[in-house]
Design an enzyme around this catalytic site. Structure first.
Site, short mmCIF file in Angstrom:
data_model
loop_
_atom_site.label_atom_id
_atom_site.label_comp_id
_atom_site.label_asym_id
_atom_site.label_seq_id
_atom_site.Cartn_x
_atom_site.Cartn_y
_atom_site.Cartn_z
N HIS A 75 0.99 -0.96 -0.04
CA HIS A 75 -0.04 -0.12 0.03
C HIS A 75 0.94 1.16 0.10
CE1 HIS A 75 -3.83 -1.80 1.87
NE2 HIS A 75 -3.44 -2.40 0.68
N TYR A 204 -10.73 5.06 5.74
CA TYR A 204 -10.87 5.56 6.95
C TYR A 204 -12.11 6.41 6.74
CZ TYR A 204 -6.89 3.19 8.91
OH TYR A 204 -5.92 2.36 9.20
N PRO A 296 -7.29 -0.06 17.52
CA PRO A 296 -7.08 -0.48 15.91
C PRO A 296 -6.96 0.80 15.23
CG PRO A 296 -9.12 -1.25 16.23
CD PRO A 296 -8.78 -0.63 17.70
N LYS A 300 -1.38 -0.09 14.92
CA LYS A 300 -0.22 -0.38 15.43
C LYS A 300 -0.18 -1.43 16.15
CE LYS A 300 1.59 3.14 13.75
NZ LYS A 300 2.05 2.68 12.49
N TYR A 394 2.07 6.56 10.31
CA TYR A 394 1.50 5.37 9.86
C TYR A 394 2.40 4.33 9.37
CZ TYR A 394 -2.63 2.86 7.92
OH TYR A 394 -3.61 1.91 7.81
#
Length: 404
Positions: A75, A204, A296, A300, A394
């Protein structure tokens, strides 16, 4: 009672325990894994699947990367949608080439299990640990039972990879152990389905109806989440109701592309932030969920466990290869620095993207809290510096090396 002698006793056969065992075996360091559940139960746990590069590198060093490299999906970025308007966080561009890999935790566990079995490394399943003794001495021991037989494991070190409810953390005396916890007033309802992901990258979603996440496990298997009240029951959520609600929270273009199908698994997970300090007591080291849990939202949890493994692997390799016992005192300090960064990022992402309604949050009035989080999102999604901050955290902060 049967006596087992080994250098490192590992309690727990999740991905962190299995990965540590494989890495140590590559260095000729003997280890035994003791797991309270069956192998089938361990593989049945549906968990995360977004891997930082540091974790990917560890899997490769352990020699368990063939399927991950063949089937894992890189990704370069992900999307944050606010009330239907999407902003892409270009991880690769914003972090000078760093990316994350999508490969399910269940598959990682399976690969590590297969490698351990092929190497004939000792693993005891259905073997609950009853006691850890002399952890603060040079000769700790672990006691467990399997099939009615009692075992005593004599070792140099113990790795507690046995999760939040395991025996390892309570072994640290109360007057030494300090725990920090925040419980969130909602949960995540997750659905796994054999349907193509709605997008090549994660989405998200912050929406007035609540948070949603469009995730994936492979090119043909999807994982979706909805924010739900803690009072909800899985039985109240039919597949049809789940898909209908998800479509309302996704951006319109994604909602139109969504392919639905029967669920393979559905569950509701509560969210919490938790840290135990210290992560070490004598020759006992806490790893992963035994020491820390994150919501979540920031992907992480598994990655923090991997960074614990990386640090403990450094420590034990130096002990056995260079006879440096002094380095073991660095473990907790190094791990906790990265843990708290991960905790803060996960807490921050959770605060920004979820709907808290008019609930009192961190002793702040709910209405002003929601306004402040809206301002956070506006800044971080609409400024170059804000996007870099999200992207750097991230993809994962660098692992820290031991001091000489």
């Amino acid at each position: 009672m049967e006596v087992i002698n080994t250098q490192v006793a590992i309690i727990g056969s999740g991905p962190s325990g299995l990965l540590l065992g494989q890495l140590l075996a590559k260095q000729g360091i003997s280890n035994v894994i003791i797991e309270r559940s069956s192998a089938v139960h361990v593989l049945s746990r549906i968990r995360a699947g977004i891997l930082e590069q540091g974790f990917v590198d560890l899997i490769r060093e352990a020699g368990c990367n063939a399927r991950m490299d063949a089937e894992g999906h890189t990704h370069d970025g992900f999307q944050i949608s606010v009330n239907g308007k999407g902003t892409r966080i270009d991880l690769k561009a914003l972090t000078n080439g760093k990316v994350v890999t999508c490969y399910g935790q269940t598959e990682i566990t399976r690969d590590l299990m297969d490698a351990r079995q092929a190497a004939c490394l000792p693993t005891y399943y259905n073997a609950p640990v009853s006691e850890i003794t002399d952890a603060n001495s040079a000769a700790p021991s672990v006691y467990f039972e399997q099939d009615g037989r009692q075992y005593e494991v004599n070792c140099d070190f113990i790795a507690g990879c046995d999760g939040f409810h395991g025996i390892s953390r309570p072994t640290i005396p109360n007057h030494i152990r300090k725990e920090y916890e925040r419980v969130y007033p909602f949960g995540w309802l997750g659905l796994l389905s054999d349907t193509p992901p709605v997008d090549d990258e994660l989405i998200y979603c912050k929406h007035p109806r609540g948070f949603a996440l469009a995730s994936q496990r492979s090119a043909t298997r999807s994982r979706y989440y909805l924010q739900v009240p803690l009072t909800d029951k899985v039985e109240e959520w039919s597949d049809e109701r789940f898909w209908d609600e998800l479509k309302k929270r996704l951006p319109e273009d994604a909602s139109q592309r969504l392919q639905t199908g029967p669920s393979i698994e559905k569950s509701i997970a509560p969210l919490r932030s938790f840290v135990c300090e210290p992560m070490q007591y004598g020759r006992l080291f806490l790893v992963g969920d035994a020491a820390h849990i994150v919501p979540p939202t920031g992907a992480k949890g598994l990655n923090l466990a991997a960074s614990d493994v990386a640090t403990l692997y450094q420590v034990l390799t130096r002990v056995y290869k260079h006879d440096d016992m002094g380095c073991i005192e660095q473990y907790s300090e190094i791990c906790l620095r990265r843990v708290w960064h991960g905790e803060r990022f996960s807490w921050w992402m959770t605060n920004m993207l979820h709907d808290f309604g008019e609930l009192n949050v961190d002793n702040t009035d709910g209405a002003i809290f929601n306004k402040l989080m809206g301002s956070e999102l506006d800044y971080f999604l609409n400024t170059p510096a804000g996007k870099v901050t999200i992207a750097e955290q991230y993809v994962g902060l660098p692992y820290e090396s031991l001091k000489d």
